[in-house]
Write an enzyme that holds these catalytic residues in place. Structure first.
Site, PDB file in Angstrom:
ATOM      1  N   ARG A 192       1.002  -1.181  -0.061  1.00  0.00           N
ATOM      2  CA  ARG A 192       0.018  -0.001   0.076  1.00  0.00           C
ATOM      3  C   ARG A 192       0.760   1.125   0.057  1.00  0.00           C
ATOM      4  NH1 ARG A 192       1.110  -2.032   4.671  1.00  0.00           N
ATOM      5  NH2 ARG A 192       1.305  -0.892   6.645  1.00  0.00           N
ATOM      6  N   CYS A 252      -3.148  -0.929  11.722  1.00  0.00           N
ATOM      7  CA  CYS A 252      -2.860  -1.593  10.267  1.00  0.00           C
ATOM      8  C   CYS A 252      -2.198  -2.920  10.711  1.00  0.00           C
ATOM      9  CB  CYS A 252      -2.016  -0.672   9.327  1.00  0.00           C
ATOM     10  SG  CYS A 252      -2.960   0.741   8.941  1.00  0.00           S
ATOM     11  N   THR A 256       1.180  11.876  18.372  1.00  0.00           N
ATOM     12  CA  THR A 256       2.354  12.651  17.299  1.00  0.00           C
ATOM     13  C   THR A 256       0.999  13.677  16.777  1.00  0.00           C
ATOM     14  OG1 THR A 256       3.725  11.051  16.985  1.00  0.00           O
ATOM     15  CG2 THR A 256       3.362  12.793  15.380  1.00  0.00           C
ATOM     16  N   CYS A 316     -10.566  19.491  20.290  1.00  0.00           N
ATOM     17  CA  CYS A 316     -12.022  19.700  20.424  1.00  0.00           C
ATOM     18  C   CYS A 316     -12.571  18.491  19.949  1.00  0.00           C
ATOM     19  CB  CYS A 316     -12.564  20.639  19.348  1.00  0.00           C
ATOM     20  SG  CYS A 316     -12.104  22.502  19.821  1.00  0.00           S
ATOM     21  N   LYS A 318      12.338   5.345   5.350  1.00  0.00           N
ATOM     22  CA  LYS A 318      11.207   5.888   4.297  1.00  0.00           C
ATOM     23  C   LYS A 318      11.459   7.135   3.784  1.00  0.00           C
ATOM     24  CE  LYS A 318       7.718   2.608   6.193  1.00  0.00           C
ATOM     25  NZ  LYS A 318       6.469   2.583   7.032  1.00  0.00           N
TER      26      LYS A 318
END
Length: 336
Positions: free
Chosen positions: A66, A181, A129, A169, A81
């Site tokens: 993917r 995943c 993150t 929020c 990567k």
């Protein structure tokens, strides 16, 4: 018209003037996995002038199904990567200033990363993150395009500081933790659908159009889709966009990681996971094919040469490495 962007310029909402704005724009992408590579390729092909893509991980075989910028050669060379993505993106469009950054995005380095950015595209592999980036984006007034997917499900929302609710929020409306995943799988059409929403909003913002505050979700396999008008979800007392306390930029609210002396082990204590549902997590990990053992106090699982022990208070030990970035990557793959 035969120029590189001729077909895009023929699209009336962009046109030649919008194309000029794209060339002057700067995009920062957080993560170079499936979402990050899909969004990066579309932005680079569209002619966004500067694209930074940051990621801490390296290319593995399971990514190739993917993550569209990578090849088998990248796996064999264990290419980071960000470095592999930079090389591929530069070969796609040499007019774009592409920078791949091999780094773990944290509260300490986020402001240097997003300096002068026009937009920030979320492709992170964990929610902590995202909340760090959300706080930094709101503080700097930079639009932040949230996106996430797992299985055949996806979710997107575009944060425009001062106008829309921020990610903080929306916490009560978003799935945090749970399936990843690596535990529930992922199909590439779900990735691409999320990236399509993100990049479309990016092109709108970069060419001067407004984006509606809509929380979009879908399940491609079930052919389901929903949209929630999210303007009413903005909270005046939100610690991030309301009172501007920016809690996720503080040390106290960050995941703590430490190498344990002489043990080739990293301890991780998440700022989000207060108490783990060990029974549910054990089931997810077994379903993902991991070897899992459990007792009333903890669960442990193995994959190849790595072992993770997770305690009920959310603390985890990652055995088999003393690299904090690698340990965080494993933790977020298995835990979310």
């Amino acid at each position: 018209m035969t120029g590189r962007y001729s077909r895009q310029e023929l699209f009336a909402p962009i046109g030649p003037s919008g194309q000029k704005k794209l060339k002057e724009a700067r995009a920062v992408i957080i993560g170079a996995g499936a979402l990050g590579t899909a969004s990066a390729e579309m932005l680079v092909r569209a002619g966004v002038g500067s694209v930074k893509i940051a990621d801490r991980d390296y290319v593995e075989w399971s990514n190739l199904q993917r993550q569209q910028l990578y090849t088998e050669d990248d796996v064999k060379k264990e290419m980071p990567k960000a470095a592999a993505a930079e090389r591929r993106l530069r070969s796609i469009n040499s007019d774009v200033d592409v920078t791949g950054l091999v780094m773990d995005v944290t509260a300490e380095n986020i402001f240097e990363l997003i300096r002068d950015a026009s937009i920030i595209v979320d492709a992170a592999d964990n929610f902590e993150t995202r909340l760090i980036v959300n706080d930094a984006a709101v503080k700097e007034g930079i639009p932040f395009l949230y996106g996430a997917c797992v299985g055949s499900y996806g979710l997107t929302f575009t944060v425009v500081p001062g106008s829309t609710p921020c990610l903080h929020c929306l916490l009560d409306a978003l799935p945090i933790g749970g399936a990843t995943c690596d535990t529930a799988g992922i199909i590439s059409p779900a990735v691409l659908q999320v990236a399509v929403f993100q990049v479309t909003d990016a092109l709108k913002l970069l060419t001067g159009e407004e984006c509606e505050p809509v929380l979009r979700s879908f399940d491609l396999w079930k052919n389901e889709r929903s949209e929630v008008r999210a303007a009413s979800l903005k909270h005046d007392a939100c610690p991030s966009c309301g009172t501007k306390d920016f809690p996720f930029l503080s040390y106290e609210n960050q995941t703590k990681a430490a190498v344990l002396c002489g043990r080739n082990t990293v301890q991780i204590r998440s700022s989000i996971t207060k108490e783990a549902d060990l029974e549910a997590l054990a089931g997810q990990l077994r379903q993902a094919g991991l070897e899992v053992a459990a007792n009333p106090y903890l669960i442990s699982c193995r994959s190849d040469d790595m072992k993770m022990v997770l305690f009920r208070d959310g603390r985890a030990l990652i055995h088999g490495t003393n690299d904090i970035a690698r340990a965080k990557s494993i933790y977020h793959k298995w835990i979310g």
